[in-house]
Design an enzyme around this catalytic site. Structure first.
Site, mmCIF file in Angstrom:
data_model
loop_
_atom_site.group_PDB
_atom_site.id
_atom_site.type_symbol
_atom_site.label_atom_id
_atom_site.label_comp_id
_atom_site.label_asym_id
_atom_site.label_seq_id
_atom_site.Cartn_x
_atom_site.Cartn_y
_atom_site.Cartn_z
ATOM 1 N N SER A 61 67.498 -73.661 23.627
ATOM 2 C CA SER A 61 66.435 -73.757 22.630
ATOM 3 C C SER A 61 65.781 -72.375 22.450
ATOM 4 C CB SER A 61 65.433 -74.833 23.032
ATOM 5 O OG SER A 61 64.601 -75.176 21.954
ATOM 6 N N ASP A 93 71.149 -82.433 17.721
ATOM 7 C CA ASP A 93 70.057 -81.563 18.140
ATOM 8 C C ASP A 93 68.790 -81.782 17.317
ATOM 9 O OD1 ASP A 93 69.805 -79.719 20.240
ATOM 10 O OD2 ASP A 93 71.418 -78.472 19.473
ATOM 11 N N HIS A 146 68.401 -83.042 21.386
ATOM 12 C CA HIS A 146 67.971 -81.715 21.830
ATOM 13 C C HIS A 146 67.640 -81.752 23.322
ATOM 14 C CE1 HIS A 146 66.670 -77.657 21.130
ATOM 15 N NE2 HIS A 146 65.455 -77.885 21.581
#
Length: 524
Positions: free
Chosen positions: A201, A326, A445
């Site tokens: 991320s 995601d 995610h």
């Protein structure tokens, strides 16, 4: 005879002992993992002094390495208070010894995510089980693992867009840690010429930034970006002064030429609280557009926009990829009905979300985008199709398309550096079991983190046996797939627990990648 006994003792109880670094001597904790397998864990090694407010890190302070140090000062998860400390520039090291004291081992340096707002070098902790413990990676991969702390939120990324408060302080912290590892890791048995950065991320974007800045030239051999690259729409802030002025007003500072001086004298807790993320999102105001504390083109760490800096990564091997859903975490906040079995998702919500993502193109842009995403729909699409399409839109815009763009640029500028692409598709373990995860959810995610850090091995009661096969490495793994070069026909590897040779694919979501990248105004 004495030498022989010492050799036997070293074999049975391998340890680096007390290690000399540029900041002094540090001593780790030795743990036994099995026959002739030991590991030294060094906790809380300082790589820089307590940072000055809105200044680059400097110096290296003395210190021991016996306990994990606080994370950098940041908001709590519900953004009502703060936690952590300004004294936070420390790193942790796991050194495996397999039959002998470690020598010339590869090194992996982890950079955590958290939207540049939150996070810590050890991650979440449940019953002393830290998410970012490097033990499994170090032991199973026979590599040294390093995790580091860096400033986040207002203190790490606030910028006025000029020399008064140039920004990127958190990125400078990361760079200082990388440089420290490069200078000192040989004392721990590591190879300074074989350092791999990896992160997820905002950490994945950070890895990307660290390969692109000229300040790391020659220090990074390989890099892995998971669900985040420098080209993501949230990666670089175009108008940082707007946020700086908002923070200044919240802490009673002027917004003229006196602003920077006032902010530097303001209480750090109040500064941190002033940098909250707005969760009042909707399809018209998506969450990703509210990530307003991030990197800036400062003329120093980033001398130009990241898209123009890939020549600096020409000799770095680079892996980048995404999770197949995601965007679910973000899009379900923008359109809550996505997670509801009882509430339908209105097609107009998809159009509103696309309108927000294509705002610079007006209504024509939204209509063009919607035609691309609905091209395969039936005349009356079912709700699962509509909801999945919403997640696809978020995944593509926030993560997948920028990642593919970064891979193409890396491959284009690479000399000795190799380029690899992947998509992680192991379904979310909560899918269909608990709210808010629908049964069709894929890899959301951050779902990859538990597998990267070996939780199916360290916490086996929480996983099925198949989860121990979520591993794209050949080594001792059952996985027969060979990871192809991205440059061999835009190939990528799909990572899943039952993957085989058929999990090598080509041209990841090419229709959508071409759609988004065909617009010069898109922030790629």
């Amino acid at each position: 005879m004495v030498g022989f006994i010492l050799m036997i003792l070293c074999f049975l109880f391998s340890t680096a002992g007390v290690v000399h670094t540029e900041g002094g001597m540090v001593e780790g904790k030795n743990i036994r993992l099995g026959w002739s397998r030991h590991m030294d864990v060094f906790r809380g090694i300082p790589f820089a002094d307590i940072p000055g407010r809105f200044e680059k890190p400097k110096n290296t302070q003395d210190g021991t390495a016996m306990k994990y140090k606080p994370r950098c000062l940041q908001l709590n998860l519900i953004m009502t208070d703060t936690r952590g400390s300004e004294d936070c520039l420390y790193l942790n090291i796991w050194v495996p010894h397999q039959g002998a004291v470690a020598s010339n081992l590869p090194v992996m340096v982890w950079i955590y995510g958290g939207g540049f707002l939150v996070g810590g070098s050890m991650g979440a902790n449940f019953l002393d089980n830290y998410l970012y413990s490097g033990e499994e990676i170090a032991d199973r991969g026979n590599v040294i693992v390093v995790t580091l702390g860096y400033r986040v939120g207002t203190l790490g990324f606030l910028s006025t867009g000029d020399s008064d408060l140039p920004g990127n302080y958190g990125l400078w912290d990361q760079q200082a840690a990388i440089a420290w590892v490069h200078r000192n890791i040989r004392s721990f048995g590591g190879d300074p010429g074989n350092i791999t950065l990896f992160g997820e991320s905002a950490g994945g974007a950070s890895v990307s930034f660290q390969t692109l800045t000229p300040h790391n030239k020659g220090m990074i051999r390989r890099a892995i970006s998971q669900s985040g690259v420098a080209l993501c729409p949230w990666g670089v802030i175009k108008n940082p002064r707007k946020m700086a002025e908002e923070v200044a007003l919240k802490v009673n500072c002027p917004t003229d030429s006196r602003m920077a001086a006032c902010l530097k004298l303001t209480d750090p807790v109040q500064l941190t609280l002033a940098g909250t993320l707005s969760l009042n999102s909707s399809p018209d105001n998506p969450l990703v557009n509210n990530l307003v504390l991030s990197a800036v083109v400062d003329g120093d760490f980033l001398p130009d926009h990241p898209s123009n800096l890939f020549h600096n990564a020409a000799d770095v091997d680079y892996i980048a990829g995404v999770n197949d859903m995601d965007g679910h975490l973000f899009t379900a906040i923008d359109i809550p009905s996505i997670n509801s079995m009882l509430v339908d998702t209105d097609v107009d919500d998809l159009k509103r979300l696309l309108a927000a993502y294509t705002s610079d193109k007006g209504i024509k842009g939204m209509e063009e985008a919607f035609s691309v995403y609905s091209a395969d729909w039936s005349t009356t699409p079912d709700q699962e199709t509509v909801k999945k399409t919403a997640v696809d839109i978020g995944t593509d815009y926030i993560f997948l398309v920028p990642t593919q763009a970064a891979l193409y640029l890396h491959a284009e500028h690479a000399t000795t550096g190799r380029t690899y692409s992947y998509v992680f598709s192991e379904p979310n373990r909560m899918g269909g079991l608990v709210t808010p995860y629908p049964s069709w959810i894929g890899a959301d995610h951050a779902d990859d983190l538990q597998y990267v850090f070996g939780k199916p091995f360290s916490s086996p009661l929480g996983y099925w046996p198949r989860h121990r096969d979520v591993d794209p490495n050949q080594g001792g793994s059952k996985v027969p797939a060979t990871w192809p070069l991205f440059t061999s026909g835009d190939q990528y590897l799909e990572i899943h627990h039952d993957m085989d040779r058929s999990y090598v694919h080509q041209k990841m979501r090419m229709r959508f990648v071409q759609f988004w990248t065909s617009w010069e105004e898109v922030n790629l």
